[in-house]
Structure formats: C-alpha cells, structure tokens
Design a protein around this motif. Structure first.
Motif, PDB file in Angstrom:
ATOM      1  N   GLU A 325       0.832  -1.207   0.000  1.00  0.00           N
ATOM      2  CA  GLU A 325       0.000   0.000   0.000  1.00  0.00           C
ATOM      3  C   GLU A 325       0.865   1.255   0.000  1.00  0.00           C
ATOM      4  N   ILE A 326       1.963   1.219   0.749  1.00  0.00           N
ATOM      5  CA  ILE A 326       2.875   2.365   0.778  1.00  0.00           C
ATOM      6  C   ILE A 326       3.475   2.593  -0.604  1.00  0.00           C
ATOM      7  N   VAL A 327       3.905   1.499  -1.257  1.00  0.00           N
ATOM      8  CA  VAL A 327       4.480   1.609  -2.602  1.00  0.00           C
ATOM      9  C   VAL A 327       3.461   2.180  -3.581  1.00  0.00           C
ATOM     10  N   ASP A 328       2.219   1.722  -3.508  1.00  0.00           N
ATOM     11  CA  ASP A 328       1.178   2.204  -4.419  1.00  0.00           C
ATOM     12  C   ASP A 328       0.945   3.704  -4.252  1.00  0.00           C
ATOM     13  N   LYS A 330       3.088   5.927  -3.067  1.00  0.00           N
ATOM     14  CA  LYS A 330       4.260   6.662  -3.551  1.00  0.00           C
ATOM     15  C   LYS A 330       4.236   6.766  -5.070  1.00  0.00           C
ATOM     16  N   GLN A 331       3.787   5.710  -5.733  1.00  0.00           N
ATOM     17  CA  GLN A 331       3.659   5.780  -7.190  1.00  0.00           C
ATOM     18  C   GLN A 331       2.569   6.765  -7.606  1.00  0.00           C
ATOM     19  N   ALA A 332       1.495   6.838  -6.808  1.00  0.00           N
ATOM     20  CA  ALA A 332       0.423   7.788  -7.109  1.00  0.00           C
ATOM     21  C   ALA A 332       0.909   9.225  -6.992  1.00  0.00           C
ATOM     22  N   TYR A 351      -0.389  16.127  -0.582  1.00  0.00           N
ATOM     23  CA  TYR A 351      -0.352  16.225   0.882  1.00  0.00           C
ATOM     24  C   TYR A 351      -1.166  15.094   1.519  1.00  0.00           C
ATOM     25  N   LYS A 352      -2.358  14.843   0.989  1.00  0.00           N
ATOM     26  CA  LYS A 352      -3.201  13.781   1.543  1.00  0.00           C
ATOM     27  C   LYS A 352      -2.541  12.423   1.385  1.00  0.00           C
ATOM     28  N   LEU A 353      -1.916  12.171   0.224  1.00  0.00           N
ATOM     29  CA  LEU A 353      -1.243  10.896   0.010  1.00  0.00           C
ATOM     30  C   LEU A 353      -0.076  10.716   0.986  1.00  0.00           C
ATOM     31  N   LYS A 354       0.665  11.797   1.246  1.00  0.00           N
ATOM     32  CA  LYS A 354       1.802  11.691   2.165  1.00  0.00           C
ATOM     33  C   LYS A 354       1.343  11.449   3.606  1.00  0.00           C
ATOM     34  N   THR A 355       0.237  12.058   4.010  1.00  0.00           N
ATOM     35  CA  THR A 355      -0.266  11.778   5.363  1.00  0.00           C
ATOM     36  C   THR A 355      -0.735  10.326   5.469  1.00  0.00           C
ATOM     37  N   GLU A 356      -1.343   9.791   4.402  1.00  0.00           N
ATOM     38  CA  GLU A 356      -1.760   8.388   4.417  1.00  0.00           C
ATOM     39  C   GLU A 356      -0.544   7.460   4.463  1.00  0.00           C
TER      40      GLU A 356
END
Length: 421
Positions: A325-328, A330-332, A351-356
């Motif tokens: 999930e982390i890899v996905d 980061k690719q997003a 920002y939202k992706l980095k908090t997730e």
C-alpha cells in the motif's frame, strides 16, 4: 457637574469646526489637528480633575483603528466618564463597533490558519523553535552537528536499558546536559527526530528532513514506552529485574525490593515484601533469589505453551500488504493528478497521500520485529536468563511479562505469570 468636549480634525481633508457647535455649557474643549496629543491630555485630566460627560461628534474621532477606539472607550469607562455623540446614535455605533471587531478578529485568525495550511502543503516546518539537535533551515529542519550526537546517545541508551530516568542521568553525567524526565519523554515521542514533520492538527508528513533515529529504532522506542506505561512509577529504571512486576496474591499489594544486612556483617540480602499490607499477621517477605529462580523456571515452562495457544496471525503477510500500500501511494504521488476533483489542487492531493503514507508506516512499525514463536523457543532455556545481567534481564522480562503473582505462604510460592500477549 463637569462637561468637556473633544474634536479631532485631519487638516489634509477637512477644516476645524467652530468650537461653539455643542449647544451645551462646556467647561473645556480639547482639539487635535492630525495628532492626538490633546486626547492623551484629556484622559490624564479626567484622572486629576474628574469629569462627568465627554462630548464628541463621532466615535471614529477617538482613534485611527477599532483597537485604538476600544482602548479609549475602556479608559473612559474606568474613569466613570459618560460619552455622548452629537452626530450619530452612540448605541448603534457601539454595537457596530463590536461587530466589526469580531469580524476583524475572525478574519485575522482565518488568514493565519490559511497561511499555516499553505505551509503544510509545501511541507514546511511549523512555526516555533526547532527541537534540540536541529536548526531551522530555509524550508526544512537541518541537523545541528554539535547537538545531534547528544540526542542520539540519549536514544541509544534508552533503547539498550529501557529506562527514561536512567538515560536522563546518563546524559547529565557524560555531557553535562541537564534535562527533565518530561523533556526526555518528549524527545522520545517527537516525530522530528524520526525525519517527519508533525503539525498541530495531528497530521504527520514522513521523510521531510534528515532523521536522527532510524525507523527500526523509533519502533523499538515506541514499544518500550508502551511497555513502561504499564509499570508502577520509577520501576522502569530500578536496578533489579523483578521491580514493579511482583504482587502478593493474598493481600493484592505490589511487592517492593528491600536490602537486609546482619549487624557486623558485610553480606546483604534482598527480599520482596508487600507494601501497605493490611492483613494480620502481615504477609511475610520472600528471598529475592528464590522468586527470581522460580520465575525463570516458570517462563521456560509456560512461555512456549502460551505463544502456541495465541494463534498468531500471518505477520509476514500483513507486513507485505501494508508495504505494498505504501508503494502504491508513492507511485500515485509521482504520477499525474488525473483523479483530481474540482475542489482539490495538486498540492492538496499530494499532501493527503503523504499523510496516508505516514499512517501506514506507523502501522508497519507497530508490528513485532521478530517471529514470536521462534523467539519463545530461544528464550525458553534457563541458561539464557542466568547469563544475563540484571539490567538485561529486566529488559527481557518486561518484553514478555505483565505481572507476577506469588503466595508467600505456599511452599512452592504458587507463582503465576501473566504474559503481555
């Protein structure tokens, strides 16, 4: 009854009015042109000579801003001076003044929050002084090379011995760096030392600057902190491995460790005795070595059975799922924002992706570092425990044991272990 009046005129845009405009018998008229020196003198005279009424044309003559006007009104109220306006309704003006002030304060607060939010989208550090061990750079924290080794040594000491107060004393002894235990606790839980930035709203962005702690070290510190919260105060740094773990099954009291020595003898003996025992006769003390030996024997017998009965989930599979999930995500982040909604900007999406990602990394760090079943087999050997020092044994005891219950009256102590898992 004393009545005074005040006139303010801006000579750039208007001419001074006639001083006889009031239609009242005025004791004194104070008049300012451009500056408000006479207004200050008026307020001073109200203290010295007293005043019952003050006449002005409009409230806006009392200052250049709402805050200045409010300050003058407060001073007049303190001096029991009643204010009268001749050209406007004073009640309506006061109500409007309060409304404008409320709106102004709300707008200032909103602009500050918007500024902080824009800084968060750029992953900038929050306002305030950088934590010890860092300096504030242009757009991120940078490591202070003179202070960072002190902080790192503090963390290493805590990881080895699991004692907050012991690490604080070590810091003072080696570096002459005095900090309170509460400060040390903040260091241990501060996201900045892990390379992350934490904001007031509780959101965390990972990998925003160079870290002093690795992810594995941070996870170990979190486990130690959770473990120490279950223990009585000050027992985390106690020199004996059983400190804070043993309680009496008869009176229910925690048992403390005491030193006993005979007169004119060098030898000292360690005993465990209940604190505040209210039974008659009181529960007797037990030799420390006897309880320690029985505890080790019981761990070797009970720990493998307890672990096998747990039905441990497939931790490797769970770790792999969270890692994917982390890899996905980061690719997003690296891919174009094709899924941006109308109300989202590209910065907000990232920002939202980095908090997730930060939340997923916290989940990953919370998993046990090793396979508990294989570890249980390794530590179920008496010689393993006997070869450890007291501080090392204290560390491992608290990794597995929540509490130890003994019966001082029983011949075999009737020792019962309560494991953490």
């Amino acid at each position: 009854m004393r009545i005074i009046a005040y006139i303010y005129t801006d000579p750039l845009i208007e001419s001074p009015p006639d001083l006889e405009i009031w239609g009242w018998e005025i004791d004194r008229v104070y008049q300012d042109l451009g500056q408000r020196d006479e207004l200050d003198r008026l307020l001073q005279d109200c203290v010295k000579e007293g005043c019952d009424y003050l006449l002005v044309r409009r409230l806006d003559e009392l200052g250049d801003s709402i805050r200045e006007i409010q300050q003058v009104l407060s001073k007049l109220q303190e001096r029991n001076v009643e204010l009268i306006t001749t050209e406007t309704d004073i009640e309506r003006q006061l109500t409007l003044l309060q409304l404008i002030d409320t709106i102004h304060s709300s707008q200032v607060s909103r602009r500050m929050r918007q500024g902080h939010a824009r800084n968060r989208l750029k992953f900038l550090p929050p306002p305030g002084k950088a934590p010890y061990g860092y300096r504030r750079g242009k757009d991120k924290y940078t490591i202070d090379r003179s202070a960072a080794p002190v902080v790192k040594d503090f963390f290493d000491r805590f990881i080895i011995y699991g004692s907050l107060r012991g690490a604080v004393r070590y810091l003072e002894k080696k570096y002459n760096k005095k900090i309170a235990a509460s400060t040390g606790l903040r260091w241990l839980s501060n996201a900045v030392y892990r390379g992350d930035t934490s904001y007031l709203n509780g959101e965390v962005i990972s990998d925003t600057h160079a870290a002093i702690l690795s992810r594995d070290e941070a996870a170990q510190i979190d486990r130690l902190l959770r473990r120490n919260r279950r223990l009585p105060p000050r027992t985390a740094s106690a020199p004996r491995s059983l400190a804070g773990l043993v309680n009496c099954s008869h009176c229910g009291q925690t048992m403390t460790i005491t030193n006993v020595s005979a007169p004119r003898r060098v030898e000292k003996y360690l005993y465990l005795r209940p604190t505040h025992c209210d039974r008659v006769p009181k529960c007797k003390s037990i030799r420390y070595d006897r309880v320690l030996t029985t505890t080790i024997d019981r761990i070797c017998a009970d720990l493998p059975i307890a672990v096998n009965q747990m039905g441990m989930p497939n931790l490797d599979g769970l770790k792999a799922k969270v890692s994917q999930e982390i890899v996905d995500k980061k690719q997003a982040i690296e891919s174009p924002g094709s899924r941006i909604s109308q109300r989202e900007t590209e910065d907000l999406r990232i920002y939202k992706l980095k908090t997730e990602i930060s939340q997923l990394q916290d989940r990953l760090a919370a998993f046990p570092p090793v396979n508990l079943q294989s570890l249980a087999q390794a530590v179920s050997i008496s010689q393993f425990w006997l070869d450890l020092s007291e501080s090392e044994r204290r560390f491992y005891f608290r990794e597995f044991i929540r509490s130890i219950s003994i019966d001082p009256q029983a011949a075999n102590l009737d020792l019962q272990l309560r494991f953490i898992f």
